[in-house]
Design a protein around this motif. Structure first.
Motif, PDB file in Angstrom:
ATOM      1  N   CYS A 240       1.953  -7.759   6.351  1.00  0.00           N
ATOM      2  CA  CYS A 240       3.381  -7.410   6.472  1.00  0.00           C
ATOM      3  C   CYS A 240       4.190  -8.516   7.161  1.00  0.00           C
ATOM      4  O   CYS A 240       3.909  -8.854   8.304  1.00  0.00           O
ATOM      5  N   PRO A 241       5.206  -9.060   6.491  1.00  0.00           N
ATOM      6  CA  PRO A 241       5.988 -10.136   7.093  1.00  0.00           C
ATOM      7  C   PRO A 241       7.236  -9.677   7.858  1.00  0.00           C
ATOM      8  O   PRO A 241       7.725 -10.417   8.696  1.00  0.00           O
ATOM      9  N   ASP A 242       7.784  -8.508   7.536  1.00  0.00           N
ATOM     10  CA  ASP A 242       9.068  -8.137   8.156  1.00  0.00           C
ATOM     11  C   ASP A 242       9.345  -6.640   8.041  1.00  0.00           C
ATOM     12  O   ASP A 242       8.539  -5.881   7.497  1.00  0.00           O
ATOM     13  N   LYS A 243      10.509  -6.250   8.522  1.00  0.00           N
ATOM     14  CA  LYS A 243      10.862  -4.830   8.566  1.00  0.00           C
ATOM     15  C   LYS A 243      11.074  -4.249   7.161  1.00  0.00           C
ATOM     16  O   LYS A 243      10.717  -3.095   6.915  1.00  0.00           O
ATOM     17  N   ALA A 244      11.636  -5.043   6.254  1.00  0.00           N
ATOM     18  CA  ALA A 244      11.876  -4.541   4.898  1.00  0.00           C
ATOM     19  C   ALA A 244      10.548  -4.160   4.235  1.00  0.00           C
ATOM     20  O   ALA A 244      10.433  -3.117   3.576  1.00  0.00           O
ATOM     21  N   TRP A 245       9.539  -4.992   4.449  1.00  0.00           N
ATOM     22  CA  TRP A 245       8.193  -4.727   3.904  1.00  0.00           C
ATOM     23  C   TRP A 245       7.633  -3.455   4.540  1.00  0.00           C
ATOM     24  O   TRP A 245       7.094  -2.573   3.848  1.00  0.00           O
ATOM     25  N   ALA A 246       7.765  -3.365   5.866  1.00  0.00           N
ATOM     26  CA  ALA A 246       7.238  -2.201   6.589  1.00  0.00           C
ATOM     27  C   ALA A 246       7.941  -0.920   6.131  1.00  0.00           C
ATOM     28  O   ALA A 246       7.292   0.108   5.910  1.00  0.00           O
ATOM     29  N   ASP A 247       9.262  -0.986   5.958  1.00  0.00           N
ATOM     30  CA  ASP A 247      10.015   0.200   5.531  1.00  0.00           C
ATOM     31  C   ASP A 247       9.596   0.629   4.119  1.00  0.00           C
ATOM     32  O   ASP A 247       9.428   1.814   3.844  1.00  0.00           O
ATOM     33  N   ALA A 248       9.445  -0.338   3.214  1.00  0.00           N
ATOM     34  CA  ALA A 248       9.047  -0.016   1.845  1.00  0.00           C
ATOM     35  C   ALA A 248       7.628   0.573   1.826  1.00  0.00           C
ATOM     36  O   ALA A 248       7.341   1.507   1.074  1.00  0.00           O
ATOM     37  N   SER A 249       6.754   0.051   2.672  1.00  0.00           N
ATOM     38  CA  SER A 249       5.377   0.566   2.730  1.00  0.00           C
ATOM     39  C   SER A 249       5.356   1.998   3.247  1.00  0.00           C
ATOM     40  O   SER A 249       4.631   2.846   2.733  1.00  0.00           O
ATOM     41  N   LYS A 250       6.193   2.265   4.253  1.00  0.00           N
ATOM     42  CA  LYS A 250       6.271   3.623   4.811  1.00  0.00           C
ATOM     43  C   LYS A 250       6.818   4.578   3.756  1.00  0.00           C
ATOM     44  O   LYS A 250       6.352   5.703   3.611  1.00  0.00           O
ATOM     45  N   GLN A 251       7.807   4.097   2.983  1.00  0.00           N
ATOM     46  CA  GLN A 251       8.386   4.929   1.929  1.00  0.00           C
ATOM     47  C   GLN A 251       7.331   5.249   0.857  1.00  0.00           C
ATOM     48  O   GLN A 251       7.312   6.347   0.310  1.00  0.00           O
ATOM     49  N   LEU A 252       6.441   4.290   0.605  1.00  0.00           N
ATOM     50  CA  LEU A 252       5.372   4.514  -0.367  1.00  0.00           C
ATOM     51  C   LEU A 252       4.343   5.511   0.193  1.00  0.00           C
ATOM     52  O   LEU A 252       3.878   6.396  -0.539  1.00  0.00           O
ATOM     53  N   GLN A 253       4.015   5.380   1.468  1.00  0.00           N
ATOM     54  CA  GLN A 253       3.102   6.355   2.104  1.00  0.00           C
ATOM     55  C   GLN A 253       3.666   7.760   1.967  1.00  0.00           C
ATOM     56  O   GLN A 253       2.975   8.690   1.532  1.00  0.00           O
ATOM     57  N   ASP A 254       4.940   7.925   2.338  1.00  0.00           N
ATOM     58  CA  ASP A 254       5.562   9.250   2.338  1.00  0.00           C
ATOM     59  C   ASP A 254       5.794   9.767   0.912  1.00  0.00           C
ATOM     60  O   ASP A 254       5.584  10.944   0.634  1.00  0.00           O
ATOM     61  N   GLY A 255       6.237   8.866   0.021  1.00  0.00           N
ATOM     62  CA  GLY A 255       6.488   9.262  -1.366  1.00  0.00           C
ATOM     63  C   GLY A 255       5.205   9.681  -2.069  1.00  0.00           C
ATOM     64  O   GLY A 255       5.173  10.683  -2.793  1.00  0.00           O
ATOM     65  N   GLY A 256       4.133   8.934  -1.832  1.00  0.00           N
ATOM     66  CA  GLY A 256       2.839   9.268  -2.431  1.00  0.00           C
ATOM     67  C   GLY A 256       2.330  10.599  -1.908  1.00  0.00           C
ATOM     68  O   GLY A 256       1.815  11.432  -2.671  1.00  0.00           O
ATOM     69  N   THR A 257       2.509  10.815  -0.609  1.00  0.00           N
ATOM     70  CA  THR A 257       2.085  12.086   0.006  1.00  0.00           C
ATOM     71  C   THR A 257       2.868  13.249  -0.598  1.00  0.00           C
ATOM     72  O   THR A 257       2.287  14.284  -0.962  1.00  0.00           O
ATOM     73  N   ALA A 258       4.193  13.070  -0.738  1.00  0.00           N
ATOM     74  CA  ALA A 258       5.036  14.129  -1.304  1.00  0.00           C
ATOM     75  C   ALA A 258       4.659  14.383  -2.766  1.00  0.00           C
ATOM     76  O   ALA A 258       4.634  15.546  -3.215  1.00  0.00           O
TER      77      ALA A 258
END
Ligand code: HEC
Length: 140
Positions: free
Chosen positions: A86-104
């Protein structure tokens, strides 16, 4: 060399090291390249889910497959954060969105709720792909 100069040199090295360590296209210590993961996990699981959700899963087997796609996409959000990738906040935010979206998506599929599954795919999973790619896909 004076002691303060040493400190500045070490700090500069550490800073450069951090930038090299934030790999984007590959993790820091393990061999997995980001494009390998995209090609084998993100791409196929996302396309399969999107294809199924153009309409609705046809039977129990397809619903079970959709659960699998959601689980894998959720886990992908964690893998993308692993190994210094992970290089930055945008990457971290997109990854978190993928974690949550996949879970949902996995929960909606387990409950056989087609509207919730579509919402999870369109509003979270696909938004995460777009969010990260718009900034990072072309950067090597
Ligand atoms: C946190 C960042 C991030 C997220 C989220 C992300 N990607 Fe990627 N993706 C990348 C990067 C970086 C590359 C370019 C990798 C390279 O070429 O080194 C890439 C490349 C790809 C590729 C091309 C792979 C190839 O064959 O070269 C596909 C397909 C892909 N992503 C699919 C997806 C899908 C589908 C999603 C959402 C489910 C997604 N990605 C989410 C960062 C991300």
């Amino acid at each position: 060399m004076k002691k303060w100069m040493m400190t500045v040199a070490v700090a500069a090295l550490a800073l450069t090291g951090w930038q090299v360590a934030a790999q984007v296209s590959k993790g820091k210590t393990r061999p997995l390249e980001t494009k390998t993961w995209m090609k084998t996990i993100n791409g196929p699981h996302c396309s399969a889910a999107a294809k199924m959700l153009k309409g609705a899963p046809a039977d129990d087997k397809e619903w079970a497959d959709l659960v699998v796609h959601g689980q894998m996409l959720s886990e992908a959000g964690h893998v993308l954060m692993a190994d210094g990738r992970c290089p930055d906040k945008a990457w971290a935010d997109a990854s978190k969105q993928l974690q949550d979206g996949g879970t949902a998506l996995a929960s909606a599929a387990a409950a056989k709720n087609v509207d919730e599954a579509k919402a999870a795919l369109n509003n979270s999973v696909l938004a995460s792909c777009k969010g990260c790619h718009s900034l990072h896909k072309m950067k090597k």
